[in-house]
Scaffold this motif. Structure first.
Motif, PDB file in Angstrom:
ATOM      1  N   PRO A  35      42.964  62.135  86.893  1.00  0.00           N
ATOM      2  CA  PRO A  35      44.249  62.601  87.426  1.00  0.00           C
ATOM      3  C   PRO A  35      45.399  61.821  86.799  1.00  0.00           C
ATOM      4  CG  PRO A  35      42.669  62.188  89.200  1.00  0.00           C
ATOM      5  CD  PRO A  35      42.065  61.636  87.946  1.00  0.00           C
ATOM      6  N   LYS A  65      45.859  56.772  92.542  1.00  0.00           N
ATOM      7  CA  LYS A  65      45.782  58.222  92.432  1.00  0.00           C
ATOM      8  C   LYS A  65      44.675  58.688  91.496  1.00  0.00           C
ATOM      9  CE  LYS A  65      50.665  58.953  93.551  1.00  0.00           C
ATOM     10  NZ  LYS A  65      51.963  59.504  93.107  1.00  0.00           N
ATOM     11  N   SER A  66      44.058  57.743  90.782  1.00  0.00           N
ATOM     12  CA  SER A  66      42.990  58.138  89.854  1.00  0.00           C
ATOM     13  C   SER A  66      41.697  57.369  90.064  1.00  0.00           C
ATOM     14  CB  SER A  66      43.452  57.954  88.401  1.00  0.00           C
ATOM     15  OG  SER A  66      43.633  56.582  88.093  1.00  0.00           O
ATOM     16  N   THR A 101      38.596  66.582  94.814  1.00  0.00           N
ATOM     17  CA  THR A 101      38.758  67.353  93.579  1.00  0.00           C
ATOM     18  C   THR A 101      38.269  68.790  93.800  1.00  0.00           C
ATOM     19  OG1 THR A 101      38.409  65.359  92.260  1.00  0.00           O
ATOM     20  CG2 THR A 101      38.147  67.463  91.133  1.00  0.00           C
TER      21      THR A 101
END
Length: 733
Positions: free
Chosen positions: A111, A120-121, A127
């Motif tokens: 992301p 955020k990743s 997902t």
């Protein structure tokens, strides 16, 4: 059936695989014709391959010579497809799952994020994979940084905590990834890491987990619900103001012991919200400061030994519940500060210590990486991924939870390589000194990130040394904090107030010295939790004398604190003279409010807060222009007198504090201007259980020189009391 023997299959069987996508899932068939499918389900008896969007049977898989390893092939030309697996296990249970190894695109597509928003990743991210207009596969993409690991697997409720089932994949950047379909909100998980040396380490909690269970599991929990609808728009979009010229009275509290239920269980976030918000509004505080609410395993650490910087502690409820608490405070115009601990972390086996079998988060050498005072581990601030992890965490709390301020714990321990160490126990920097250049760079970058991206937010340093420029901007070679705790003022003033009044005449400098450096930094005056624990006693027990004198001393000290330049911070219980020393295992002694002395201290605290908010002359506390000594050297009478001045106006007030039980009937002080002065607060009033010493309430100045000033007034000063008088050019009613 025998399948192609290769190193990857062997690694799968021995749980050492770093590239499961190289052998599991759909692959090109033998001789690069058609397709083959390899599935590893170590407890399976049989597996059927079904279409993704129907119950159409695509193949019955064949077992291999390796129990749990199954194989199917489509030897002719065949386009790739998505599928489900109908699995019968050895215990005769049957489940249909979606094979994660058919989704490399979902696994390896990170992301979008910036370094300041790594959360955020990394960790567990919900997902969605769109296969067609009618078919979407939803699940969780797991990602964890473990560059020294031989292999990493996700374990959890969804695979019976079996580290063989879901090996993750690494593409060489140190991050291990895997998208697992149908793992939804509330799933419990950890990472099973095999070190490069070959040992399987204790299961690790996710460093980016947004929820972690309590003892004994300490399991990470996927957290995708965003049920809370923020209602604090007016607060978060308010005009950016100069907070240095605004009143700031901070109520520091430990959520687990502020109030408790009848069975001594702590309140939930929801219960705290319903009781705390109206209380701090009534009491006139502008902010609350929460002892660390990031997850921590040991109650007795009060949160200062965190394992789970991204997780709100689950002791009191869910992240959504905590958001509701912050939201309610904001709607009541109360700012929220949280204690944040980037200096160190504990060595608990589920945490960051030796995370992947190597020192990924900590300094390798214990002379730099072990904290002898707290028996904890020090972050390696020289590693980019550690700095990014911490700064992303700070941003996470500001953005996702609308936190207004970060009080950074133990800054001094970060700045100095020899902090709490004897000679020979520390490693000098490259110049032979004791400053930790890497930590200094980290702190500057942290503050730059906060102030650049969140101009309404601020940072506060708990820093106890004379390190220069803690609250100066980085462009002035400072550390960039918004504020610094004034530990010098705290130590000196508490040492003074503990003394019997008869001896205070010899220690007047303990009070006056703070003004020598009062404007070197942007200060907060703290009477924090550290001053009422570990045998130090509560504030009221520090006071000398009989019961009346103890409370009179405390009232005078409280007034002195509010009259002195600097923002204010008081730990919970101080406002009503908590009797027992604070303990995290029990509630404050709220029943004391039924007694006159404690009820009166409570009222004084309330009145001081509201006076502080209303009186503009007390707000201009970051410049010498807002302060003027009148008398600091009357040690014989232990009296201080000084003026506080508003910015850009003639408005000012006069503070007078008598630290002896001797009243004074005619005490002359010089004043800044001719006119009239009126007492607006006197801690000796009978409503505060004071003596009610008779005095004039308003004074007209006289052209009598005193303290180097042409105008003066002659006061009646009560015993062990603080008074504040405001000026007016005309008579004051």
């Amino acid at each position: 059936m025998d399948i192609i023997k290769n190193d990857l299959i062997n690694d799968i069987l021995t749980t050492r695989c770093a590239d499961p996508f190289g052998c599991l899932g759909l692959q090109q068939g033998p001789a690069k014709k058609g397709l083959s499918l390899t599935v590893w389900q170590p407890e399976a008896l049989s597996i059927r391959v079904l279409a993704m969007d129907s119950d159409t049977l695509l193949s019955t898989m064949k077992p291999t010579q390796h129990p749990g390893l199954f194989y199917a092939e489509w030897p002719k030309e065949h386009s790739r497809f998505h599928y489900r697996l109908d699995i019968t296990y050895k215990d005769n249970s049957q489940y249909i799952i979606v094979d994660p190894y058919q989704f490399p695109e979902a696994t390896f597509t990170d992301p979008e994020h910036h370094q300041a928003s790594l959360y955020k990743s990394q960790g567990a991210i919900q997902t969605h994979v769109q296969l067609s207009k009618s078919v979407t596969v939803t699940g969780t993409r797991f990602a964890v940084y473990a560059p020294a690991a031989r292999s990493v697997a996700v374990v959890g409720d969804f695979n019976a905590w079996d580290g063989r089932v879901h090996p993750m994949s690494s593409n060489g950047d140190g991050i291990w990834r895997l998208f697992i379909p149908n793992v939804m909100h509330g799933a419990r998980y950890k990472f099973e890491i095999r070190s490069h040396a070959g040992e399987i380490l204790p299961h690790r909690s996710d460093p980016y987990a947004q929820r972690i269970e309590q003892y004994p599991s300490f399991a990470s929990v996927t957290c995708f619900e965003n049920k809370h609808q923020w209602q604090d728009d007016a607060w978060v979009t308010r005009p950016v103001e100069d907070i240095y010229e605004k009143p700031m009275s901070i109520y520091e509290l430990h959520l687990g012991s502020w109030r408790r239920k009848d069975d001594n269980q702590p309140l939930t976030y929801t219960e705290i919200k319903d009781q705390l918000v109206p209380y701090v509004v009534e009491m006139g505080y502008t902010h609350v400061e929460l002892l660390p609410i990031t997850e921590y395993p040991f109650d007795g650490s009060w949160g200062y030994q965190p394992v789970g910087l991204y997780a709100v502690t689950s002791r009191f409820g869910s992240p959504e519940d905590f958001k509701a608490l912050v939201d309610a405070l904001h709607q009541a115009n109360i700012g929220v500060i949280m204690d944040w601990v980037p200096a160190h972390f504990p060595a608990d086996s589920h945490g960051l210590a030796n995370f992947d079998g190597s020192k990924q988060y900590e300094y390798p050498d214990p002379k730099k990486g072990w904290h002898p005072e707290w028996n904890s581990i020090i972050y390696d601030f020289g590693k980019d991924h550690v700095v990014n992890y911490l700064i992303s965490n700070a941003v996470y709390w500001l953005e996702e939870f609308h936190i207004d301020g970060l009080r950074v714990d133990a800054v001094a321990s970060m700045l100095y390589l020899d902090y709490s160490r004897e000679d020979g126990e520390w490693i000098p920097n490259k110049d032979g000194g004791n400053h930790n250049y890497e930590a200094i760079d980290f702190l500057r970058r942290l503050n730059e990130t906060v102030y650049l991206n969140h101009p309404r937010c601020f940072t506060v340093a708990e820093e106890s040394t004379a390190f220069p420029g803690v609250s100066k901007p980085t462009y002035m070679n400072g550390l960039g904090f918004g504020f610094k705790w004034n530990m010098g003022w705290m130590n000196d003033s508490l040492a003074y107030i503990k003394k019997d009044p008869i001896y205070r005449q010899h220690h007047q400098g303990d009070l006056s010295f703070s003004m020598v450096y009062a404007f070197d930094e942007q200060f907060v005056l703290p009477i924090s939790h550290d001053e009422v624990v570990h045998g130090k006693g509560s504030m009221i027990t520090k006071m000398p004398g009989d019961s009346w004198q103890k409370f009179a001393n405390l009232r005078a000290f409280s007034a002195y604190m509010y009259f002195h330049p600097g923002k204010k911070l008081n730990f919970m219980g101080n406002e009503f003279a908590q009797g027992q020393e604070w303990s995290h295992e029990r509630s404050l002694d709220w029943h004391l409010l039924e007694t006159d002395f404690h009820k009166a201290q409570h009222l004084l605290s309330k009145d001081l807060n509201h006076l502080y908010q209303e009186e503009s002359s007390l707000h201009f506390d970051h410049s010498h222009l807002g302060f003027e000594w009148i008398s600091y050297d009357d040690s014989a009478n232990s009296i201080l007198a000084f003026a506080r001045k508003a910015k850009n106006s003639d408005a000012h007030s006069i503070a007078v504090v008598n630290f002896t039980p001797t009243p004074h009937g005619r005490y002359r002080i010089g004043v800044p201007k001719a006119g009239y002065y009126k007492i607006i607060l006197d801690t000796d009033e009978t409503k505060y259980t004071g003596s009610g010493y008779v005095k004039t309430q308003a004074y007209k100045t006289q052209a009598v020189v005193s303290h180097g000033r042409e105008q003066s007034i002659e006061l009646e000063i009560p015993p062990l009391a603080g008074m504040l008088l405001i000026w007016s050019a005309t008579p004051i009613n």
